[in-house]
Design a protein around this motif. Structure first.
Motif: not given
Length: 358
Positions: A113-134, A185-190
């Motif tokens: 996921a994260g930045r490796f999925v585009r198109g219809a999944y273009g916003v999915f990175w935000f959710v995993t990033t927000l969860f692990f940021t929290y 994975v999941w844009n965790l570095d963001v």
């Protein structure tokens, strides 16, 4: 707190969600609106989340809070991931795609996921990033002193910029290509960057809850000045959290914060005069809008032609209609959309007196 949230926070989030939709408009615009939207709209979501973060005491268990955030964020994530993927695969099969390796490769990308999925999944990175940021910020405020928290945030901010410089200067000048060359994975570095914006909401809560006129006018002048500088070619500032594009250590704080102050300050004043109920309605359905607006456009643009206004209306209204249908027709629909107050499957069995044998 609740009254203030009703009068401006939800309205602000509704406005920001419209900007998210506009930011993904696939056509060309005479004015670089998307560029300026990206200057602040994603930092704004992290910052607003930080405003309402509640610190957990060291002698208190974190399990209940973690579970709550997981249900709010990751249940809708999984629901829309499976739904969109199921529709996509159905379309692929109907078009004659029976290549098993293609589906395996696609499923692997969806897992990363994260930045490796585009198109219809273009916003999915935000959710995993927000969860692990929290999770990171919860751990910081629970176990670290204030000095240690600030030190760790400074380290994260510097590390994020060093990673961005490495990606841009060593790997490739293309933000997308360079970011996708760094496995994660999941844009965790963001999270390194997101936690800084999140913390600004938390530590600056008194400012954000009541933006004064001096702050508003100063930030407005600064934001307008930055646009003028960019329009005249004196700066070429870009910000893309998803693709690790952080251009300037100082401007990456000044520009997003100035725009966010302006937006928050304006809506705090406007909502004292106007209810802007329509923006609150958009925020109420923001989960569906976020996940479905790109997919909606991907389906519609094969059959219709529309400009940015038509795109924005269709890709906002249709997800709202789908959200209403999910909540009122699909079993546990509200729960699937992240409403943890809604009855979950296990709760409904318990309330009905049924005994579940496992």
């Amino acid at each position: 707190m609740n009254k203030k949230r009703v009068t401006w926070v939800d309205v602000t989030k509704g406005f920001l969600m419209i900007l998210v939709v506009i930011g993904h408009y696939p056509g060309e615009l005479d004015f670089p609106l998307s560029k300026y939207i990206y200057w602040f709209h994603m930092p704004a979501f992290f910052l607003l989340s930080g405003i309402f973060f509640k610190e957990i005491k060291e002698d208190t268990t974190s399990n209940k809070t973690v579970k709550k955030r997981f249900l709010q964020l990751m249940v809708p994530y999984l629901f829309f991931l499976l739904t969109i993927t199921g529709i996509r695969y159905g379309m692929e099969i109907s078009q004659g795609n029976h290549d098993f390796s293609w589906y395996l490769n696609d499923l692997w990308k969806l897992f990363i996921a994260g930045r490796f999925v585009r198109g219809a999944y273009g916003v999915f990175w935000f959710v995993t990033t927000l969860f692990f940021t929290y999770l990171l910020f919860m751990w910081m405020t629970k176990y670290l002193s204030k000095v240690q928290q600030i030190s760790l945030l400074a380290f994260c901010y510097i590390a994020a910029h060093l990673q961005s410089i490495f990606a841009r200067e060593v790997i490739s000048e293309s933000a997308v290509e360079s970011a996708q060359s760094i496995p994660m994975v999941w844009n965790l570095d963001v999270v390194l960057m997101a936690v800084v914006y999140f913390s600004l909401g938390y530590y600056g809560k008194s400012l954000w809850m009541n933006v004064t006129k001096p702050w508003l006018f100063s930030a407005g002048a600064l934001a307008f000045g930055m646009i003028l500088l960019d329009q005249n070619g004196l700066i070429n500032y870009k910000l893309s959290m998803k693709f690790l594009r952080y251009d300037h250590m100082l401007l990456d704080l000044i520009i997003p914060i100035s725009f966010i102050i302006v937006i928050v300050g304006l809506f705090q004043r406007i909502t004292k005069i106007l209810s802007l109920e329509w923006l609150r309605k958009i925020e109420n359905h923001s989960i569906a809008i976020m996940y479905l607006h790109i997919f909606t456009d991907m389906i519609l643009n094969d059959y219709f032609e529309y400009g940015v206004v038509g795109y924005t209306i269709l890709c906002t209204v249709i997800p709202i209609i789908i959200s209403i249908i999910i909540q009122n027709v699909i079993p546990y629909g509200k729960f699937l959309l992240g409403d943890i107050r809604a009855k979950r499957p296990m709760q409904r069995y318990a309330d009905s007196g049924m005994i579940i044998i496992t």
